[in-house]
Design a protein around this motif. Structure first.
Motif, PDB file in Angstrom:
ATOM      1  N   LEU A 149       1.302  -1.703  -0.173  1.00 47.41           N
ATOM      2  CA  LEU A 149      -0.118  -0.150  -0.386  1.00 47.41           C
ATOM      3  C   LEU A 149       0.688   1.707  -0.088  1.00 47.41           C
ATOM      4  CD1 LEU A 149      -3.036  -1.059   2.280  1.00 47.41           C
ATOM      5  CD2 LEU A 149      -2.774  -0.960  -0.299  1.00 47.41           C
ATOM      6  N   GLU A 150       2.070   1.134   0.267  1.00 48.28           N
ATOM      7  CA  GLU A 150       2.394   2.118  -0.168  1.00 48.28           C
ATOM      8  C   GLU A 150       3.735   2.254  -0.724  1.00 48.28           C
ATOM      9  OE1 GLU A 150       5.001   2.716   4.121  1.00 48.28           O
ATOM     10  OE2 GLU A 150       2.784   2.796   5.561  1.00 48.28           O
ATOM     11  N   LEU A 151       3.743   1.080  -1.496  1.00 44.24           N
ATOM     12  CA  LEU A 151       4.809   1.379  -3.620  1.00 44.24           C
ATOM     13  C   LEU A 151       3.738   1.686  -3.530  1.00 44.24           C
ATOM     14  CD1 LEU A 151       7.578  -1.268  -2.317  1.00 44.24           C
ATOM     15  CD2 LEU A 151       7.316   1.232  -1.588  1.00 44.24           C
ATOM     16  N   PRO A 152       4.056   2.122  -5.361  1.00 37.61           N
ATOM     17  CA  PRO A 152       3.522   2.074  -6.465  1.00 37.61           C
ATOM     18  C   PRO A 152       3.165   0.328  -7.542  1.00 37.61           C
ATOM     19  CG  PRO A 152       5.452   3.613  -6.927  1.00 37.61           C
ATOM     20  CD  PRO A 152       5.549   2.570  -5.194  1.00 37.61           C
ATOM     21  N   ASP A 153       2.044   0.806  -7.851  1.00 35.19           N
ATOM     22  CA  ASP A 153       1.507  -0.720  -8.036  1.00 35.19           C
ATOM     23  C   ASP A 153       2.245  -1.191 -10.075  1.00 35.19           C
ATOM     24  OD1 ASP A 153      -0.004  -3.149  -8.364  1.00 35.19           O
ATOM     25  OD2 ASP A 153      -1.915  -2.456  -7.824  1.00 35.19           O
ATOM     26  N   GLN A 202      -9.915   3.846  -3.266  1.00 31.28           N
ATOM     27  CA  GLN A 202      -9.082   4.120  -3.619  1.00 31.28           C
ATOM     28  C   GLN A 202      -8.734   4.533  -1.344  1.00 31.28           C
ATOM     29  OE1 GLN A 202      -5.483   6.082  -5.177  1.00 31.28           O
ATOM     30  NE2 GLN A 202      -5.698   4.267  -6.861  1.00 31.28           N
ATOM     31  N   TYR A 204      -6.262   4.921   0.537  1.00 32.71           N
ATOM     32  CA  TYR A 204      -5.140   5.021   1.407  1.00 32.71           C
ATOM     33  C   TYR A 204      -4.886   6.265   0.695  1.00 32.71           C
ATOM     34  CZ  TYR A 204      -3.090   3.902  -3.194  1.00 32.71           C
ATOM     35  OH  TYR A 204      -3.034   3.898  -4.621  1.00 32.71           O
ATOM     36  N   ALA A 205      -4.642   7.445   1.493  1.00 36.52           N
ATOM     37  CA  ALA A 205      -3.718   8.508   1.595  1.00 36.52           C
ATOM     38  C   ALA A 205      -2.543   8.990   2.175  1.00 36.52           C
ATOM     39  CB  ALA A 205      -4.943   9.755   1.829  1.00 36.52           C
ATOM     40  N   ILE A 206      -1.560   9.997   1.880  1.00 34.16           N
ATOM     41  CA  ILE A 206      -0.835  10.969   2.495  1.00 34.16           C
ATOM     42  C   ILE A 206      -1.283  10.476   3.930  1.00 34.16           C
ATOM     43  CG2 ILE A 206      -0.695  12.669   1.537  1.00 34.16           C
ATOM     44  CD1 ILE A 206       2.483  12.176   1.614  1.00 34.16           C
TER      45      ILE A 206
ATOM     46  N   PHE B 168       0.038   7.646  -8.171  1.00 32.43           N
ATOM     47  CA  PHE B 168       0.353   6.716  -7.427  1.00 32.43           C
ATOM     48  C   PHE B 168       0.582   8.115  -5.953  1.00 32.43           C
ATOM     49  CE2 PHE B 168       3.446   6.017  -2.928  1.00 32.43           C
ATOM     50  CZ  PHE B 168       2.753   4.511  -2.559  1.00 32.43           C
ATOM     51  N   VAL B 169      -0.089   7.957  -4.906  1.00 32.70           N
ATOM     52  CA  VAL B 169      -0.316   8.358  -3.844  1.00 32.70           C
ATOM     53  C   VAL B 169       0.812   8.457  -2.311  1.00 32.70           C
ATOM     54  CG1 VAL B 169      -1.261  10.114  -1.911  1.00 32.70           C
ATOM     55  CG2 VAL B 169      -2.624   9.408  -3.961  1.00 32.70           C
ATOM     56  N   PRO B 170       1.690   9.213  -2.926  1.00 30.50           N
ATOM     57  CA  PRO B 170       2.433   8.605  -1.621  1.00 30.50           C
ATOM     58  C   PRO B 170       2.510   8.853  -0.610  1.00 30.50           C
ATOM     59  CG  PRO B 170       3.373  10.793  -2.783  1.00 30.50           C
ATOM     60  CD  PRO B 170       3.091  10.132  -3.083  1.00 30.50           C
ATOM     61  N   VAL B 171       2.519   7.518   0.361  1.00 35.89           N
ATOM     62  CA  VAL B 171       2.784   7.649   1.815  1.00 35.89           C
ATOM     63  C   VAL B 171       3.836   8.945   2.688  1.00 35.89           C
ATOM     64  CG1 VAL B 171       2.767   6.049   3.805  1.00 35.89           C
ATOM     65  CG2 VAL B 171       1.846   6.014   1.855  1.00 35.89           C
TER      66      VAL B 171
END
Lengths: 208, 246
Positions: A149-153, A202, A204-206, B168-171
């Motif tokens: 979830l914290e990396l590009p797909d 989606q 997830y968010a920063i 991609f939305v970075p974390v």
């Protein structure tokens, strides 16, 4: 003679004495039995073949009755005897072991939970990607289709269409790139229904 | 080498100080400033002096549209931004204005491109807000990695060999490997005026040895920055934006 549908311990069916009931369910019952001529433990399956019962029970009984006597070797239970429709039963060797399901399900679930807690969804869970350590611990392997979830797909952009293994792919993977698990419900069927009917969003968010 | 990437500072002294402090403590060796040092905030002169000192020490700075607008009133901006630029123009000395005037709009270093907005036509200041704009920028350069700002919302795009673009939305604080097979476009968040709903200042670290990019959020004294904007007579909405983070 006792009714085969409501047998009791001590009853004799087809020459086999019912020693102990091992399981009873909607489709019939399983009994440990004793009888002449066998130097191994035996189990009798007594299906419920009353009118109106699930036809799958009847067909299943017919199929087992046909196939089990033709099988041999260490990978199948030894066939002993079978009844007929008037007195339906099948007697085979009793396997003293455990079910793969009961042994592994909890550990596989724990393994999936553990990697998801580390923000990874495997996306290709299947028997060949699940190994078992000598101590019984389940190990998930092959993260080539996985999503963090914290990396590009990367696979989502590299390939058009669903990615996964046909027989094991999840509905959300089939419908969209189901890298997320956006649906939750108090019951599994509800969750599955939502997975099928709704589009993943989606989630997830920063984060700071 | 650890590279600090800072975009859209917008004369926010408190935010830049917090980010630079964080970068220094993180061991940053090189400082890259991606434009828009002025406009909106109350400390344009201090910000220019600060970044020029860091550039002289170890770094590079490029121009953003607000920096160019100081010398080019014909740059089209929204009324609030124009009001802020007019306010800023009157508060910069000749040397500071000359510094902004001399900034390049893009700098290439090896396989990396630093630009404020899209690489397609840097002086058009196109916002990269989605895969289509990202693809235009990625196609305009042969560099494997592009770092830009302008949008004020962090994002990371990558292009495949087939030409599709991943968004991609970075974390924050999660190291992202910039794999060599893909072409990457990193839109940094804003140091001085975040617009993604998170008021914390945003900057990024690039470990150029291991090719790891990490977006970061840094808490700073928003109240002081906002109070100074109001006290300066700048449009109050600019102070409220800092407090809201969008």
């Amino acid at each position: 003679m006792p009714s085969p549908h409501q047998p009791e311990a001590g009853a004799v069916i087809g020459g086999f004495r019912l020693a102990e009931m091992l399981h009873v369910g909607g489709l019939g019952s399983l009994w440990r039995v004793t009888g002449p001529g066998a130097d191994f433990l035996m189990v009798m399956k007594i299906p419920l073949l009353r009118p109106g019962e699930n036809p799958l029970t009847i067909v299943g009984y017919e199929v087992e009755q046909m196939i089990l006597p033709r099988l041999s070797g260490p990978h199948v239970p030894r066939f002993v005897a079978a009844g007929d429709f008037a007195l339906p039963y099948i007697v085979t060797e009793l396997i003293k072991g455990c079910w793969l399901k009961s042994r592994l399900n909890d550990r596989i679930a724990a393994a999936l939970h553990d990697i998801q807690a580390q923000h990874v969804i495997h996306l290709d869970v299947k028997p060949s990607n699940i190994m078992v350590r000598d101590d019984g611990e389940v190990v998930l392997i092959d993260f080539g289709l996985s999503h963090h979830l914290e990396l590009p797909d990367l696979p989502a952009e590299e390939f058009d269409g669903p990615i996964g293994t046909g027989a094991y792919i999840s509905p959300e993977q089939l419908l969209a790139r189901g890298a997320l698990l956006p649906f939750d419900a108090d019951q599994r069927p509800k969750c599955a229904k939502r997975n099928i009917e709704r589009s993943p969003s989606q989630s997830y968010a920063i984060a700071s | 080498m650890l590279v600090g990437l800072f975009a859209d500072i917008h004369a926010n002294r408190e935010a830049l100080s917090a980010c630079l402090g964080h970068a220094e403590r993180s061991g940053v060796d090189r400082f890259v400033f991606l434009g828009d040092y002025v406009g909106y905030g109350a400390d344009p002169g201090w910000v220019i002096e600060t970044i020029s000192a860091y550039v002289e020490r170890a770094g590079v700075a490029i121009a953003g549209n607000h920096d160019v607008a100081i010398e080019s009133p014909e740059e089209r901006m929204n009324p609030t931004a124009e009001e802020a630029i007019a306010w800023t123009r009157a508060r910069l000395d000749a040397a500071q204005r000359a510094y902004l005037r001399a900034l390049p709009v893009a700098v290439e270093e090896g396989d990396r491109l630093f630009v404020h907005a899209s690489a397609a036509r840097p002086r058009d200041w196109e916002y990269i807000t989605g895969p289509r704009a990202a693809l235009r920028s990625l196609r305009a350069t042969t560099c494997r990695q592009t770092f830009c700002g302008h949008v004020h919302v962090p994002a990371l795009y990558h292009a495949t060999a087939a030409g599709s673009v991943g968004e991609f939305v970075p974390v924050a604080e999660s190291e992202i490997p910039l794999l060599p097979r893909q072409q990457w476009l990193a839109v940094l968040g804003s140091v001085g005026q975040p617009r993604d709903g998170n008021p914390a200042a945003c900057y990024a670290l690039l470990d150029d040895t291991r090719n790891l990019l990490t977006y970061l959020r840094v808490l700073y004294d928003v109240d002081t920055a906002a109070r100074k904007i109001r006290a300066a007579g700048l449009p109050p909405v600019l102070a409220a934006r800092l407090e809201r983070g969008y």
